[in-house]
Design a protein around this motif. Structure first.
Motif, PDB file in Angstrom:
ATOM      1  N   LEU A 238       4.473 -10.724   1.732  1.00 12.22           N
ATOM      2  CA  LEU A 238       4.541  -9.272   1.609  1.00 12.22           C
ATOM      3  C   LEU A 238       3.289  -8.610   2.197  1.00 12.22           C
ATOM      4  CD1 LEU A 238       6.130  -6.857   0.692  1.00 12.22           C
ATOM      5  CD2 LEU A 238       5.221  -7.177  -1.627  1.00 12.22           C
ATOM      6  N   THR A 239       2.129  -9.251   2.043  1.00 13.17           N
ATOM      7  CA  THR A 239       0.908  -8.715   2.634  1.00 13.17           C
ATOM      8  C   THR A 239       1.012  -8.654   4.157  1.00 13.17           C
ATOM      9  OG1 THR A 239      -0.466  -9.525   0.810  1.00 13.17           O
ATOM     10  CG2 THR A 239      -1.576  -9.107   2.899  1.00 13.17           C
ATOM     11  N   GLN A 241       3.790  -8.716   5.997  1.00 12.53           N
ATOM     12  CA  GLN A 241       4.854  -7.792   6.402  1.00 12.53           C
ATOM     13  C   GLN A 241       4.472  -6.337   6.194  1.00 12.53           C
ATOM     14  OE1 GLN A 241       8.141  -9.324   4.089  1.00 12.53           O
ATOM     15  NE2 GLN A 241       8.773 -10.745   5.706  1.00 12.53           N
ATOM     16  N   SER A 242       3.493  -6.092   5.314  1.00 10.52           N
ATOM     17  CA  SER A 242       3.030  -4.718   5.073  1.00 10.52           C
ATOM     18  C   SER A 242       2.028  -4.259   6.121  1.00 10.52           C
ATOM     19  CB  SER A 242       2.389  -4.618   3.683  1.00 10.52           C
ATOM     20  OG  SER A 242       3.332  -4.931   2.678  1.00 10.52           O
ATOM     21  N   GLY A 243       1.626  -5.144   7.020  1.00  8.65           N
ATOM     22  CA  GLY A 243       0.718  -4.772   8.099  1.00  8.65           C
ATOM     23  C   GLY A 243      -0.734  -4.664   7.682  1.00  8.65           C
ATOM     24  N   ILE A 244      -1.101  -5.237   6.554  1.00  4.47           N
ATOM     25  CA  ILE A 244      -2.493  -5.199   6.116  1.00  4.47           C
ATOM     26  C   ILE A 244      -3.288  -6.175   6.987  1.00  4.47           C
ATOM     27  CG2 ILE A 244      -4.060  -5.663   4.186  1.00  4.47           C
ATOM     28  CD1 ILE A 244      -1.665  -4.958   2.331  1.00  4.47           C
ATOM     29  N   GLN A 288      -7.967  -2.295   1.657  1.00  4.93           N
ATOM     30  CA  GLN A 288      -7.196  -3.525   1.824  1.00  4.93           C
ATOM     31  C   GLN A 288      -7.143  -4.328   0.531  1.00  4.93           C
ATOM     32  OE1 GLN A 288      -8.403  -5.877   5.340  1.00  4.93           O
ATOM     33  NE2 GLN A 288      -9.313  -4.003   6.118  1.00  4.93           N
ATOM     34  N   CYS A 291      -4.818  -2.709  -2.007  1.00  3.05           N
ATOM     35  CA  CYS A 291      -3.399  -2.885  -1.666  1.00  3.05           C
ATOM     36  C   CYS A 291      -2.928  -4.309  -1.966  1.00  3.05           C
ATOM     37  CB  CYS A 291      -3.170  -2.558  -0.189  1.00  3.05           C
ATOM     38  SG  CYS A 291      -3.333  -0.820   0.236  1.00  3.05           S
ATOM     39  N   VAL A 292      -3.740  -5.298  -1.568  1.00  5.94           N
ATOM     40  CA  VAL A 292      -3.359  -6.686  -1.816  1.00  5.94           C
ATOM     41  C   VAL A 292      -3.370  -6.982  -3.311  1.00  5.94           C
ATOM     42  CG1 VAL A 292      -3.955  -9.101  -1.396  1.00  5.94           C
ATOM     43  CG2 VAL A 292      -4.130  -7.442   0.455  1.00  5.94           C
ATOM     44  N   GLU A 294      -2.573  -4.929  -5.668  1.00 11.57           N
ATOM     45  CA  GLU A 294      -1.326  -4.393  -6.210  1.00 11.57           C
ATOM     46  C   GLU A 294      -0.149  -5.302  -5.883  1.00 11.57           C
ATOM     47  OE1 GLU A 294      -1.004  -0.480  -4.613  1.00 11.57           O
ATOM     48  OE2 GLU A 294      -2.705   0.323  -5.775  1.00 11.57           O
ATOM     49  N   ILE A 295      -0.125  -5.819  -4.654  1.00 12.58           N
ATOM     50  CA  ILE A 295       0.956  -6.740  -4.277  1.00 12.58           C
ATOM     51  C   ILE A 295       0.927  -7.983  -5.160  1.00 12.58           C
ATOM     52  CG2 ILE A 295       1.705  -8.330  -2.449  1.00 12.58           C
ATOM     53  CD1 ILE A 295       0.888  -6.144  -0.421  1.00 12.58           C
ATOM     54  N   SER A 298       2.143  -7.328  -8.672  1.00 10.50           N
ATOM     55  CA  SER A 298       3.596  -7.149  -8.770  1.00 10.50           C
ATOM     56  C   SER A 298       4.357  -8.472  -8.693  1.00 10.50           C
ATOM     57  CB  SER A 298       4.074  -6.217  -7.648  1.00 10.50           C
ATOM     58  OG  SER A 298       3.993  -6.862  -6.375  1.00 10.50           O
TER      59      SER A 298
END
Length: 460
Positions: A238-239, A241-244, A288, A291-292, A294-295, A298
């Protein structure tokens, strides 16, 4: 009785003097790498100190039809430097000069014996760095020959993307330049890429021009734990694919974390863990990491901890780089059988899950999972009793099924270790007979006597 090898050694001694060694200890040191493959000492070792030394040694060996084994630091994992009866090892470790640094163009020219760590220490005050980090402090010549990658590849690419040009001594003793310093070229065949990844079977690299990258304004690192591998890998996917624009994403299983704690005297939670690193401005690395975090939260991650303090980051990555030695310390006297595959990122969780189930069902020996999962690459390390053929058979079977599983998912039999001796059986399975025949044609054209690292990559 005089043989071709003894005649070659006599001529090499006349040409190179003390740079030729035939002592038992020196030959044994050059008998192989850090892999599980059986070692075999060469007949002699040439310690080349210049491209002219390499060319002279190659010409003499070719004249007497004596096989040659290029040697850098010996840190390979697929038997690429295992000797051969009557062969001469050509060691380029003394060719360790940094020829030039072109800061404005963000590139530099180095000899093949320069190591990754040595180059980055030299560049410390320039604001630049060389990003390819396979873990071991390998020589850049060897890294190019094996198309190495490592922990930073998810952001900065592998040796394939970071080598601009090479100087190579071909099997007949010619010194060939494969390109210039320009960032792109449409001039002729791409000879640079032909030699990058050729594992010393087409020539010996004597000089490299490599890309450099700007040292980030800010760097932060993080650790996060998971109850299982699937959650960690889903977070990786997901990281990406999220473009981070994450710089490093390293997966380590609970067994490996336990070994790291014992070896490096750390106190990390002994769970499935992701080691992460973020590069950019102070604001961007914070964003960054958030965001990671939070991923990961989840997907079941816990204990997400990030830091910008260099001492803490260095301690974490030093522990990661010593993971192989930490694993070997778990079973003293055992041999580490390390293997790797790489799959499309969307199939990574499935491939790891099925591989772990297979391993746990078929062996009781200590095993460790780790990987550069940001680009779909993971490794298994098995600690094998070298006196127990049954254990080795178990691991051969597990490694073979791991490769077949990866190939069925559109992956490769080796993400970064190379073919060497250990993966030859899978090359045709991966690329098909026509591609392997084409490789044989190239090998035959450049090395008709099959003298340059014979028996590696392509079977004799």
């Amino acid at each position: 009785m005089e043989t071709a090898t003894t005649r070659a050694i006599e001529e090499l001694r006349e040409a190179l003097g003390e740079r030729l060694a035939t002592g038992e200890a020196v030959r044994e040191h050059h008998a192989g790498d850090e892999s599980w493959h059986e070692r075999q000492a060469p007949a002699a070792v040439v310690f080349a100190e210049s491209a002219e030394d390499v060319a002279a040694a190659v010409a003499i060996c070719a004249k007497h039809h004596v096989p040659m084994i290029p040697f850098g630091t010996g840190t390979g994992l697929e038997g690429g430097t295992v000797g051969r009866d009557g062969a001469v090892s050509i060691d380029v470790s003394r060719m360790d000069a940094i020829v030039s640094v072109n800061a404005e163009d963000m590139d530099c020219v180095v000899q093949p014996g320069v190591t990754r760590g040595q180059l980055n220490r030299y560049l410390r005050d320039t604001g630049l760095f060389f990003p390819v980090d396979p873990g071991a402090d390998a020589s850049l010549g060897g890294m190019a020959a094996t198309r190495a990658s490592g922990t930073n590849a998810v952001r900065y690419g592998t040796m394939r993307e970071n080598v601009l040009s090479l100087k190579v001594v071909t099997p007949d003793g010619r010194l060939v330049t494969t390109g210039q310093r320009a960032r792109k070229s449409a001039a002729g065949y791409d000879l640079t890429r032909l030699f990058v990844g050729s594992e010393g079977t087409l020539g010996i690299i004597v000089e490299l021009t490599v890309r450099l990258h700007g040292r980030p304004e800010a760097i932060s690192a993080a650790r996060v734990c998971f109850d299982n591998v699937s959650g960690a890998v889903d977070a990786v996917i997901l990281t990406i694919q999220s473009g981070i624009p994450i710089a490093r994403m390293e997966l380590i299983d609970a067994e490996q974390m336990r070994a790291i704690n014992a070896y490096s005297k750390t106190d990390y939670p002994e769970q499935v863990t992701l080691f992460l690193e973020f590069h950019g401005s102070e604001a961007s690395v914070r964003e960054q990491a958030e965001c990671v975090g939070e991923i990961c939260d989840s997907l079941g991650g816990s204990g997400f901890q990030w830091t910008a303090f260099e001492e803490e980051r260095s301690r974490m990555w030093e522990a990661r780089h010593h993971a192989a030695y930490a694993a070997m310390a778990v079973r003293p006297g055992a041999r580490a059988y390390a293997t790797d595959v790489c799959v499309p990122i969307s199939r990574l969780a499935e491939c790891i899950r099925e591989t772990r189930a297979d391993v746990h069902a078929h062996t009781q020996i200590p095993t460790f999972l780790l990987g550069h999962v940001g680009d779909g690459n993971f490794h298994y390390v098995f600690l094998v009793d070298p006196e127990d053929p049954e254990e080795l058979d178990q691991v051969h079977g597990l490694s073979g099924r791991m490769v077949e599983r990866a190939l069925a998912m559109g992956g490769t039999c080796t993400g970064e270790h190379g073919i060497g001796l250990g993966k030859q059986a899978y090359l045709q399975r991966e690329l098909g007979p026509d591609a392997v025949d084409l490789m044989r044609t190239l090998k035959g054209a450049l090395d008709p006597g099959n003298l340059m690292n014979p028996g590696k990559l392509l079977p004799d």
